[in-house]
Design a protein around this motif. Structure first.
Motif, PDB file in Angstrom:
ATOM      1  N   SER A   6      16.934  -8.939   9.342  1.00  0.00           N
ATOM      2  CA  SER A   6      18.145  -8.902   8.518  1.00  0.00           C
ATOM      3  C   SER A   6      18.848  -7.555   8.626  1.00  0.00           C
ATOM      4  O   SER A   6      20.076  -7.495   8.736  1.00  0.00           O
ATOM      5  CB  SER A   6      17.798  -9.169   7.052  1.00  0.00           C
ATOM      6  N   VAL A   7      18.065  -6.477   8.595  1.00  0.00           N
ATOM      7  CA  VAL A   7      18.670  -5.134   8.652  1.00  0.00           C
ATOM      8  C   VAL A   7      19.351  -4.907  10.003  1.00  0.00           C
ATOM      9  O   VAL A   7      20.481  -4.412  10.067  1.00  0.00           O
ATOM     10  CB  VAL A   7      17.594  -4.048   8.376  1.00  0.00           C
ATOM     11  N   ALA A  61      11.047 -10.562  -1.474  1.00  0.00           N
ATOM     12  CA  ALA A  61      11.260  -9.173  -1.870  1.00  0.00           C
ATOM     13  C   ALA A  61      10.139  -8.719  -2.793  1.00  0.00           C
ATOM     14  O   ALA A  61       9.601  -7.615  -2.651  1.00  0.00           O
ATOM     15  CB  ALA A  61      12.602  -9.043  -2.573  1.00  0.00           C
ATOM     16  N   TRP A  68      12.762  -8.814   6.925  1.00  0.00           N
ATOM     17  CA  TRP A  68      13.717  -7.788   6.497  1.00  0.00           C
ATOM     18  C   TRP A  68      14.257  -7.011   7.692  1.00  0.00           C
ATOM     19  O   TRP A  68      15.426  -6.627   7.721  1.00  0.00           O
ATOM     20  CB  TRP A  68      13.072  -6.845   5.481  1.00  0.00           C
ATOM     21  N   ARG A 115       8.060  -8.010   6.126  1.00  0.00           N
ATOM     22  CA  ARG A 115       8.707  -6.818   6.700  1.00  0.00           C
ATOM     23  C   ARG A 115       9.502  -7.185   7.944  1.00  0.00           C
ATOM     24  O   ARG A 115      10.588  -6.671   8.171  1.00  0.00           O
ATOM     25  CB  ARG A 115       7.671  -5.728   7.006  1.00  0.00           C
ATOM     26  N   GLN A 148      17.391 -14.084   1.270  1.00  0.00           N
ATOM     27  CA  GLN A 148      16.222 -13.328   1.734  1.00  0.00           C
ATOM     28  C   GLN A 148      14.984 -13.727   0.948  1.00  0.00           C
ATOM     29  O   GLN A 148      13.867 -13.423   1.342  1.00  0.00           O
ATOM     30  CB  GLN A 148      16.464 -11.828   1.587  1.00  0.00           C
TER      31      GLN A 148
END
Lengths: 44, 498
Positions: B190-191, B152, B187, B184, B147
């Protein structure tokens, strides 16, 4: 709150659509390669 | 490039490095919670030590802030990123080294580097009896590396230097105008994949393999992190072959493919943008996967190792997708993979060398560079074959039509050649140690392209020099050369005092 839930649901649906596209792409590449390999192995 | 580095330059770099170490310390809380929940007190203490070291270094760096309010430049980002991938494995190796599952510190550092670069090669001993929390930390390292620790840090510390850090990491496709919204979105992808992927793997574990829910969740969680981040670490020494489940392998194959797609492409698919099939990266990736899959399956078919069609297709398909996406999961053992030989072995090696898409967690030369190189060569040949007055359109399509400028073609070919040189470097060292050409090249490409498949060269007993070369290959291959060159230039400037 309701809007956040709606946004989360939309993101999940978009993700599910994306994953479906990935599955279709993978299956298509596999089908083409496997078919050609099978035909070729029959010739060899 | 920092031609005249000052003390403030060093302070600026240290502050950014410290902030990233703070993210690493925060990430350590996940396996720590796992250790406390399972009552694994020794691994918990090891993790607390690692969190303490990372936190202390971050605190010291924060106190050493630059005295003047200097604006970060491109060079700062490059140097921070190249240092991150050297320092974080050193800190991240602490719980691994203390676990008692590694022969020496270099083995622990090798595995931490392998995890952070999403390679997946491992020198761990007796993996099947490693504490669950330490295993979660190994996989967390992959997730952080995949990631992007830098990414991050961008989300948590939206600093003014965000853009240079982001670009330096090789994630050059800005999906949204601001780096924050791009981060964002990455992410979010990925989530969403995590929710769907972990659910599917957990259900498969319970239904197809009879695991308890907690065990199925552990395996689903760790395998998802390694698959989507194209890492390849597995909680079991037999990798994905442990599960003996075609449905499990199918889910993992989809997650590996998803991990190798660029986040720009994910965005385009989610938004149902038109022209995806004209995209040079999509065309190149689909072509190389199909061709190398065909070569591998043909090699297996004529090789005679598998006499039945079903295991041949299943193993050949899974291993090729694992190789091309740079994941490194295996459903066959290293000795069995070494016996593939000939065409199948060549197909796998080429697939590993080519890699996934840019702006993804995959390694290798990358589909965009391959596509642009081929396009550039074809245009040059066409120009040579057609009358001098004919105008050849030097353009390509990637979310819109772009001109293929000579500068771009030149830089693409330079990086591609550097990858070839890196592959040959490791192969040459392997040969010097007496390994065969095919296995030396396979293992070298596997390390430099961040894949993680092995035919047995990488082991706790491997020669130290070869191990150090592979650490270098993983590091420079993950950073795609430029950031490392910037660090080299910075170091030379410091020494020369110019």
């Amino acid at each position: 709150m309701l809007r956040r839930l709606r946004n989360a649901a939309v993101a999940l649906l978009q993700g599910a659509y994306g994953i479906t596209a990935e599955v279709v792409a993978l299956a298509a590449m596999f089908a083409v390669a496997a078919l050609i390999a099978f035909l070729l192995s029959q010739l060899v | 490039m920092l031609l005249k580095p000052t003390l403030d330059d060093a302070r600026r770099i240290a502050v950014d490095l410290g902030r990233i170490l703070a993210v690493v310390a925060g990430a350590g809380l996940i396996p720590l919670a796992w250790a406390i929940a399972l009552g694994e007190w020794k691994p918990a203490a090891d993790l607390i030590l690692m969190i303490g070291v990372a936190g202390a270094l971050a605190g010291i760096a924060e106190m050493w802030r630059p005295k003047t309010n200097t604006q970060p430049v491109w060079g700062h980002g490059l140097i921070v990123v190249s240092l991150v991938w050297l320092v974080v494995p050193a800190v991240g190796a602490i719980p691994l080294a203390l676990s008692g599952h590694y022969g020496d510190l270099i083995d622990a550092y090798f595995d931490a580097m392998s995890g952070l670069t999403t390679t997946g090669l491992a020198t761990i001993q007796d993996l099947d009896h490693l504490a669950a929390s330490t295993n979660v930390w190994r996989h967390s390292l992959q997730f952080l590396g995949g990631q992007g620790i830098v990414l991050a840090a961008l989300v948590f510390f939206s600093a003014s230097g965000a853009l240079s850090l982001y670009e330096a990491e090789g994630r050059d496709q800005r999906i949204f105008p601001s780096v924050g919204s791009t981060a964002r979105f990455i992410w979010l992808v990925s989530v969403v994949h995590g929710i769907l992927g972990i659910s599917a793997l957990t259900i498969d574990g319970v239904v197809a393999q009879g695991f308890e829910w907690s065990r199925a969740l552990f395996h689903g969680f760790t395998i998802f992190m390694a698959a989507f981040d194209t890492g390849g670490f597995s909680p079991q020494s037999t990798s994905v072959g442990y599960y003996h489940s075609a449905s499990f392998e199918a889910v993992v194959a989809v997650l590996m493919l998803a991990g190798a797609l660029s986040f720009g492409l994910h965005h385009a698919i989610w938004q149902r943008r038109a022209g995806l099939l004209r995209n040079i990266e999509v065309r190149t990736f689909a072509t190389t996967v199909t061709v190398t899959l065909f070569v591998t399956l043909t090699g297996l078919a004529v090789g005679g190792l598998y006499t039945e069609t079903s295991p041949l297709l299943r193993r050949g398909f899974f291993q090729l997708i694992s190789a091309h996406t740079g994941t490194g999961f295996a459903t066959v053992s290293s000795p069995e993979l070494a016996r593939w030989g000939g065409l199948a072995f060549a197909g796998m090696t080429v697939a590993m060398a080519l890699g996934g898409m840019s702006s993804s967690t995959a390694g290798g030369v990358k589909a965009l560079r391959i596509g642009l190189t081929v396009k550039s060569v074809l245009m040059t040949v066409r120009e040579a074959l057609t009358p001098s007055r004919t105008v050849i359109s030097r353009t390509y399509f990637q979310y819109g039509r772009h001109r293929l400028e000579p500068d771009l073609a030149g830089s693409v070919m330079t990086v591609s050649l550097l990858y070839v040189a890196l592959y040959l470097l490791g192969a040459a060292v392997g040969l010097a140690y007496g390994y065969g050409l095919a296995e030396s090249l396979f293992e070298s490409v596997s390390a430099a392209a961040a894949v993680g498949l092995s035919v047995g060269v990488v082991s706790p007993d491997m020669p130290v020099v070869l191990q150090l070369i592979m650490i270098f290959q993983m590091w420079i291959g993950r950073l795609e050369f430029i950031a490392v060159f910037a660090l080299l230039g910075f170091s030379l400037s410091v020494v020369k005092g110019r």
